[in-house]
Motif scaffolding. Structure first.
Motif, PDB file in Angstrom:
ATOM      1  N   ILE A  17       3.712  -2.807 -15.972  1.00  0.00           N
ATOM      2  CA  ILE A  17       2.571  -2.924 -15.072  1.00  0.00           C
ATOM      3  C   ILE A  17       3.014  -2.934 -13.619  1.00  0.00           C
ATOM      4  CG2 ILE A  17       0.647  -4.405 -14.377  1.00  0.00           C
ATOM      5  CD1 ILE A  17       0.559  -5.393 -17.317  1.00  0.00           C
ATOM      6  N   CYS A  18       4.047  -3.706 -13.317  1.00  0.00           N
ATOM      7  CA  CYS A  18       4.420  -3.876 -11.911  1.00  0.00           C
ATOM      8  C   CYS A  18       5.094  -2.649 -11.328  1.00  0.00           C
ATOM      9  CB  CYS A  18       5.269  -5.127 -11.742  1.00  0.00           C
ATOM     10  SG  CYS A  18       4.260  -6.607 -11.879  1.00  0.00           S
ATOM     11  N   ALA A  19       5.779  -1.861 -12.130  1.00  0.00           N
ATOM     12  CA  ALA A  19       6.290  -0.588 -11.627  1.00  0.00           C
ATOM     13  C   ALA A  19       5.124   0.307 -11.227  1.00  0.00           C
ATOM     14  CB  ALA A  19       7.152   0.092 -12.686  1.00  0.00           C
ATOM     15  N   GLU A  20       4.067   0.309 -12.029  1.00  0.00           N
ATOM     16  CA  GLU A  20       2.894   1.113 -11.705  1.00  0.00           C
ATOM     17  C   GLU A  20       2.159   0.555 -10.492  1.00  0.00           C
ATOM     18  OE1 GLU A  20       0.072   4.183 -11.963  1.00  0.00           O
ATOM     19  OE2 GLU A  20       2.119   3.964 -12.724  1.00  0.00           O
ATOM     20  N   VAL A  21       2.099  -0.754 -10.355  1.00  0.00           N
ATOM     21  CA  VAL A  21       1.521  -1.356  -9.156  1.00  0.00           C
ATOM     22  C   VAL A  21       2.268  -0.878  -7.918  1.00  0.00           C
ATOM     23  CG1 VAL A  21       1.259  -3.531  -7.887  1.00  0.00           C
ATOM     24  CG2 VAL A  21       0.551  -3.384 -10.287  1.00  0.00           C
ATOM     25  N   ALA A  22       3.593  -0.886  -7.990  1.00  0.00           N
ATOM     26  CA  ALA A  22       4.395  -0.445  -6.852  1.00  0.00           C
ATOM     27  C   ALA A  22       4.094   1.011  -6.504  1.00  0.00           C
ATOM     28  CB  ALA A  22       5.881  -0.624  -7.156  1.00  0.00           C
ATOM     29  N   ARG A  23       3.987   1.866  -7.512  1.00  0.00           N
ATOM     30  CA  ARG A  23       3.678   3.278  -7.262  1.00  0.00           C
ATOM     31  C   ARG A  23       2.321   3.427  -6.576  1.00  0.00           C
ATOM     32  NH1 ARG A  23       5.135   3.444 -12.903  1.00  0.00           N
ATOM     33  NH2 ARG A  23       7.311   4.043 -13.153  1.00  0.00           N
ATOM     34  N   LEU A  25       0.531   1.175  -4.839  1.00  0.00           N
ATOM     35  CA  LEU A  25       0.511   0.631  -3.484  1.00  0.00           C
ATOM     36  C   LEU A  25       1.260   1.555  -2.522  1.00  0.00           C
ATOM     37  CD1 LEU A  25       0.998  -3.195  -4.125  1.00  0.00           C
ATOM     38  CD2 LEU A  25      -1.131  -1.961  -3.645  1.00  0.00           C
ATOM     39  N   ALA A  26       2.336   2.161  -3.001  1.00  0.00           N
ATOM     40  CA  ALA A  26       3.063   3.121  -2.180  1.00  0.00           C
ATOM     41  C   ALA A  26       2.179   4.318  -1.847  1.00  0.00           C
ATOM     42  CB  ALA A  26       4.332   3.574  -2.892  1.00  0.00           C
ATOM     43  N   ALA A  27       1.386   4.753  -2.820  1.00  0.00           N
ATOM     44  CA  ALA A  27       0.486   5.890  -2.593  1.00  0.00           C
ATOM     45  C   ALA A  27      -0.582   5.562  -1.557  1.00  0.00           C
ATOM     46  CB  ALA A  27      -0.168   6.307  -3.910  1.00  0.00           C
ATOM     47  N   ARG A  28      -0.861   4.274  -1.370  1.00  0.00           N
ATOM     48  CA  ARG A  28      -1.819   3.853  -0.347  1.00  0.00           C
ATOM     49  C   ARG A  28      -1.179   3.760   1.036  1.00  0.00           C
ATOM     50  NH1 ARG A  28      -5.387  -1.179  -2.778  1.00  0.00           N
ATOM     51  NH2 ARG A  28      -6.141  -0.162  -4.683  1.00  0.00           N
ATOM     52  N   GLY A  29       0.113   3.979   1.092  1.00  0.00           N
ATOM     53  CA  GLY A  29       0.793   3.955   2.373  1.00  0.00           C
ATOM     54  C   GLY A  29       1.529   2.674   2.685  1.00  0.00           C
TER      55      GLY A  29
END
Length: 250
Positions: A17-23, A25-29
């Motif tokens: 889950i947290c790897a996907e959260v990081a991806r 949030l990164a996509a949001r800038g």
């Protein structure tokens, strides 16, 4: 040292889950600070994110409070997170309380509750100084009621995460910092699927049949709700526990 609203620190970011959260949030800038004890796993996520990383991953075992203190202290002013996602935890051992020991309880608390406590106390002061912050703690449906899939030590620790979330939300709300929890049900991460592979087919079928949605949740579904609580438009939502469990607990 003031926190930056454009930087997110995600623990347990090497997988699931947290790897996907990081991806996401990164996509949001946002600039991402990854933290995980598995150096190889977290580096793979770091390689995916590339320029979205705020800095090199922090390779730390969250059960080591002193190591966490050193890791957070190593963050420069440009890397102080305005968003904190406390994602480490889990226990797939379905065992009756009569077979548990005090060591099991201590381990469950160290992984699932004490790490949330430590990271929050270390990161919240900079958020208060900034007048803005978002903290999201991964609780569990187990902390809301009981667990079909784990044990009493894990349930106690996750219930503690919920109580801790509510108290911190009350204390930090006047400073523009929100604190919320997500109570996930059964999410089809690689870790969960591996744990269930060892179970008899009837055991698995019985437990899936108790989920009204009739299936595991996806990692995308689990991460999506976490990310929703990390943004500006979640500023009036604090002290909540949001259930993402396919109707397992309503």
């Amino acid at each position: 040292m003031t926190a930056r609203p454009d930087v997110a620190l995600v623990t347990g970011a090497g997988s699931g889950i947290c790897a996907e959260v990081a991806r996401r949030l990164a996509a949001r800038g946002l600039g991402i600070v990854l933290l995980d004890k598995d150096a190889e796993a977290v580096q793979r996520v770091a390689d995916e994110l590339g320029d979205a990383l705020a800095r090199d991953p922090l390779v730390v075992d969250v059960t080591d409070a002193h190591a966490l203190e050193s890791a957070v202290a190593s963050l420069t002013p440009h890397h102080r997170p305005g968003v904190l996602v406390n994602g480490v935890g889990g226990d797939t051992r379905a065992r009756p309380v009569s077979e548990l020991t005090e060591a099991d309880l201590q381990s469950a608390v160290a992984h699932n509750l004490a790490s949330v406590f430590t990271m929050t106390r270390l990161c919240a002061p900079a958020m208060v100084e900034a007048g803005w912050g978002r903290i999201v703690n991964l609780a569990s449906v187990a902390g809301r009621t009981y667990s079909l899939f784990s044990n009493a030590a894990y349930v106690a620790a996750k219930a503690g995460v919920i109580g801790f979330t509510k108290q911190c939300a009350y204390e930090l709300a006047p400073h523009g910092v929100t604190v919320n929890a997500i109570a996930h049900g059964v999410i089809g991460t690689e870790r969960i699927r591996r744990a269930w592979e060892d179970k008899p087919p009837q055991w698995t079928a019985d437990r899936v049949s108790r989920i009204p949605a009739g299936r595991f949740g996806t990692v995308a579904e689990a991460a999506g709700m976490v990310c929703q609580l990390c943004g500006d438009d979640a500023g009036y939502t604090t002290g909540t526990v949001i259930d993402v469990n396919g109707g397992l607990h309503i």
